[in-house]
Structure formats: C-alpha cells, structure tokens
Design a protein around this motif. Structure first.
Motif, PDB file in Angstrom:
ATOM      1  N   MET A 132       4.803  -5.604   6.836  1.00  0.00           N
ATOM      2  CA  MET A 132       4.911  -5.155   5.457  1.00  0.00           C
ATOM      3  C   MET A 132       6.333  -5.381   4.967  1.00  0.00           C
ATOM      4  SD  MET A 132       2.977  -1.522   5.033  1.00  0.00           S
ATOM      5  CE  MET A 132       2.301  -1.551   3.424  1.00  0.00           C
ATOM      6  N   THR A 133       6.410  -5.792   3.751  1.00  0.00           N
ATOM      7  CA  THR A 133       7.735  -5.944   3.149  1.00  0.00           C
ATOM      8  C   THR A 133       8.151  -4.609   2.549  1.00  0.00           C
ATOM      9  OG1 THR A 133       6.882  -6.580   0.982  1.00  0.00           O
ATOM     10  CG2 THR A 133       7.228  -8.357   2.597  1.00  0.00           C
ATOM     11  N   SER A 134       9.397  -4.500   2.214  1.00  0.00           N
ATOM     12  CA  SER A 134       9.897  -3.260   1.637  1.00  0.00           C
ATOM     13  C   SER A 134       9.278  -3.006   0.262  1.00  0.00           C
ATOM     14  CB  SER A 134      11.418  -3.298   1.541  1.00  0.00           C
ATOM     15  OG  SER A 134      11.836  -4.363   0.717  1.00  0.00           O
ATOM     16  N   THR A 135       8.968  -4.035  -0.467  1.00  0.00           N
ATOM     17  CA  THR A 135       8.341  -3.877  -1.781  1.00  0.00           C
ATOM     18  C   THR A 135       6.932  -3.312  -1.629  1.00  0.00           C
ATOM     19  OG1 THR A 135       9.590  -5.794  -2.553  1.00  0.00           O
ATOM     20  CG2 THR A 135       7.742  -5.082  -3.905  1.00  0.00           C
ATOM     21  N   GLU A 136       6.183  -3.839  -0.669  1.00  0.00           N
ATOM     22  CA  GLU A 136       4.833  -3.329  -0.428  1.00  0.00           C
ATOM     23  C   GLU A 136       4.861  -1.880   0.036  1.00  0.00           C
ATOM     24  OE1 GLU A 136       2.621  -7.474   0.944  1.00  0.00           O
ATOM     25  OE2 GLU A 136       3.459  -6.125   2.469  1.00  0.00           O
ATOM     26  N   LEU A 137       5.835  -1.556   0.861  1.00  0.00           N
ATOM     27  CA  LEU A 137       5.982  -0.196   1.347  1.00  0.00           C
ATOM     28  C   LEU A 137       6.299   0.763   0.204  1.00  0.00           C
ATOM     29  CD1 LEU A 137       5.959   1.537   3.890  1.00  0.00           C
ATOM     30  CD2 LEU A 137       8.385   1.074   4.135  1.00  0.00           C
ATOM     31  N   LEU A 138       7.202   0.356  -0.687  1.00  0.00           N
ATOM     32  CA  LEU A 138       7.537   1.196  -1.839  1.00  0.00           C
ATOM     33  C   LEU A 138       6.349   1.355  -2.789  1.00  0.00           C
ATOM     34  CD1 LEU A 138      11.179   0.034  -2.670  1.00  0.00           C
ATOM     35  CD2 LEU A 138      10.445   2.260  -1.820  1.00  0.00           C
ATOM     36  N   GLU A 139       5.580   0.295  -2.982  1.00  0.00           N
ATOM     37  CA  GLU A 139       4.406   0.377  -3.843  1.00  0.00           C
ATOM     38  C   GLU A 139       3.364   1.329  -3.255  1.00  0.00           C
ATOM     39  OE1 GLU A 139       3.084  -3.641  -4.285  1.00  0.00           O
ATOM     40  OE2 GLU A 139       4.657  -4.140  -5.746  1.00  0.00           O
ATOM     41  N   GLU A 140       3.155   1.259  -1.947  1.00  0.00           N
ATOM     42  CA  GLU A 140       2.212   2.150  -1.301  1.00  0.00           C
ATOM     43  C   GLU A 140       2.693   3.600  -1.373  1.00  0.00           C
ATOM     44  OE1 GLU A 140       0.137   2.931   3.037  1.00  0.00           O
ATOM     45  OE2 GLU A 140       1.173   1.041   2.667  1.00  0.00           O
ATOM     46  N   TYR A 141       3.975   3.812  -1.176  1.00  0.00           N
ATOM     47  CA  TYR A 141       4.544   5.152  -1.272  1.00  0.00           C
ATOM     48  C   TYR A 141       4.345   5.708  -2.681  1.00  0.00           C
ATOM     49  CZ  TYR A 141       7.991   8.857  -1.684  1.00  0.00           C
ATOM     50  OH  TYR A 141       8.602  10.046  -1.936  1.00  0.00           O
ATOM     51  N   GLU A 142       4.610   4.904  -3.692  1.00  0.00           N
ATOM     52  CA  GLU A 142       4.477   5.344  -5.081  1.00  0.00           C
ATOM     53  C   GLU A 142       3.013   5.649  -5.419  1.00  0.00           C
ATOM     54  OE1 GLU A 142       5.543   6.564  -8.796  1.00  0.00           O
ATOM     55  OE2 GLU A 142       6.826   6.188  -7.065  1.00  0.00           O
ATOM     56  N   ALA A 143       2.088   4.838  -4.920  1.00  0.00           N
ATOM     57  CA  ALA A 143       0.666   5.087  -5.160  1.00  0.00           C
ATOM     58  C   ALA A 143       0.232   6.395  -4.517  1.00  0.00           C
ATOM     59  CB  ALA A 143      -0.171   3.929  -4.632  1.00  0.00           C
ATOM     60  N   ASN A 144       0.689   6.650  -3.293  1.00  0.00           N
ATOM     61  CA  ASN A 144       0.358   7.905  -2.607  1.00  0.00           C
ATOM     62  C   ASN A 144       0.972   9.104  -3.325  1.00  0.00           C
ATOM     63  OD1 ASN A 144      -1.145   6.674  -0.625  1.00  0.00           O
ATOM     64  ND2 ASN A 144       0.561   6.508   0.807  1.00  0.00           N
ATOM     65  N   ARG A 145       2.186   8.947  -3.816  1.00  0.00           N
ATOM     66  CA  ARG A 145       2.846  10.029  -4.539  1.00  0.00           C
ATOM     67  C   ARG A 145       2.101  10.362  -5.828  1.00  0.00           C
ATOM     68  NH1 ARG A 145       5.840  11.136  -8.540  1.00  0.00           N
ATOM     69  NH2 ARG A 145       6.045   9.018  -9.285  1.00  0.00           N
ATOM     70  N   GLN A 146       1.660   9.341  -6.547  1.00  0.00           N
ATOM     71  CA  GLN A 146       0.925   9.568  -7.787  1.00  0.00           C
ATOM     72  C   GLN A 146      -0.437  10.211  -7.519  1.00  0.00           C
ATOM     73  OE1 GLN A 146       0.838   5.787  -9.775  1.00  0.00           O
ATOM     74  NE2 GLN A 146       2.930   5.978 -10.541  1.00  0.00           N
ATOM     75  N   ALA A 147      -1.096   9.803  -6.449  1.00  0.00           N
ATOM     76  CA  ALA A 147      -2.378  10.404  -6.094  1.00  0.00           C
ATOM     77  C   ALA A 147      -2.207  11.881  -5.750  1.00  0.00           C
ATOM     78  CB  ALA A 147      -3.013   9.658  -4.927  1.00  0.00           C
ATOM     79  N   GLU A 148      -1.156  12.200  -5.007  1.00  0.00           N
ATOM     80  CA  GLU A 148      -0.871  13.596  -4.653  1.00  0.00           C
ATOM     81  C   GLU A 148      -0.538  14.413  -5.897  1.00  0.00           C
ATOM     82  OE1 GLU A 148      -0.560  16.925  -2.348  1.00  0.00           O
ATOM     83  OE2 GLU A 148      -1.230  14.964  -1.696  1.00  0.00           O
ATOM     84  N   ALA A 149       0.223  13.842  -6.809  1.00  0.00           N
ATOM     85  CA  ALA A 149       0.574  14.547  -8.046  1.00  0.00           C
ATOM     86  C   ALA A 149      -0.674  14.803  -8.889  1.00  0.00           C
ATOM     87  CB  ALA A 149       1.597  13.743  -8.834  1.00  0.00           C
ATOM     88  N   ALA A 150      -1.589  13.833  -8.929  1.00  0.00           N
ATOM     89  CA  ALA A 150      -2.826  14.011  -9.682  1.00  0.00           C
ATOM     90  C   ALA A 150      -3.684  15.104  -9.067  1.00  0.00           C
ATOM     91  CB  ALA A 150      -3.599  12.704  -9.735  1.00  0.00           C
TER      92      ALA A 150
END
Length: 137
Positions: free
Chosen positions: A1-19
């Motif tokens: 995984m690249t760092s960009t993919e890792l950050l995108e996955e982290y952001e998606a998980n964070r948004q799902a948790e916030a929702a």
C-alpha cells in the motif's frame, strides 16, 4: 500500500465512524426530546432514528416513566436504547423484538419449491367440500 492509499482508507474509516456516532447521537437526542415533551409534542416527533425495539418500548411508556427517562442523561439513555443495564429506576428495559412465525414459515424447511406447491395443493384438495352452511331457522 502506498501512503496515499493508507491515508484514503484512514479517512474513509474516520468518516464512517463519525457517521455512526452521529446516527447514535440523533437517536439519543430524539429519545430525550420525546421523553421530555408533552403528549401533543410527542405526536409530532419523528422516531425513525430510534431502533425499532426501543421505539416500541418508548411508545408504551407512561408519563412518569418518560419523565424519569428524560432526566436520566445521555449515557444512561444510550444504555437503555442498546437494551443494556441502564440503572434508571422505574423504566422498563428494552427487549429485543421477537420474530413472529408466519403460516408460510410453519412448513417443513427442507422442501423444494415444487414440493411446497404439491404440499399446498394437497392441503387444498384435502379440505372437505361437502360441509353444510349454517342457516337461520
């Protein structure tokens, strides 16, 4: 995984948790608003954010129970909605809703659709058609 993919996955998980937290927060706020309101205001409150089993329990509570629920605070209301031990005196616990057995589900579970059709036809044919109607005397 690249760092960009890792950050995108982290952001998606964070948004799902916030929702998820937001939807849980909406349910708690809805329950507290419903419990604190008078009978006329309760009729206009949308309870769709509340779980169905908690909604059913909420709709069957009397004014004293609703008043106790409204004054309990968000953490205890959250526990009440989840059906856990809430520690609020005089409040009924939320019971998970039971599934109701329908007539269709009372058939043997291992029948194929063809066997079910034959079973249904045999049940219909087996009914007595020679019975007499009740008549007034």
């Amino acid at each position: 995984m690249t760092s960009t993919e890792l950050l995108e996955e982290y952001e998606a998980n964070r948004q799902a948790e916030a929702a998820l937290q937001q939807s849980d927060r909406d349910g708690i706020e809805t329950v507290m608003k419903y419990a604190a309101g008078n009978a006329a205001a309760r009729a206009t409150i949308d309870l769709s954010a509340v779980r169905s089993d908690a909604r059913l329990t909420l709709l069957t509570m009397d004014d004293h129970e609703l008043k106790a629920l409204a004054s309990a605070g968000a953490p205890k209301v959250r526990q009440w909605i989840k059906g856990k031990d809430h520690g609020i005196f005089g409040i009924p616990a939320v019971m998970p809703s039971k599934t109701i057995e329908t007539r269709a589900s009372s058939r043997p579970p291992n029948m194929s659709p063809q066997e079910q059709m034959v079973w249904r036809i045999q049940a219909h044919v087996g009914k007595p058609d020679h019975s007499k109607e009740f008549k007034r005397a």
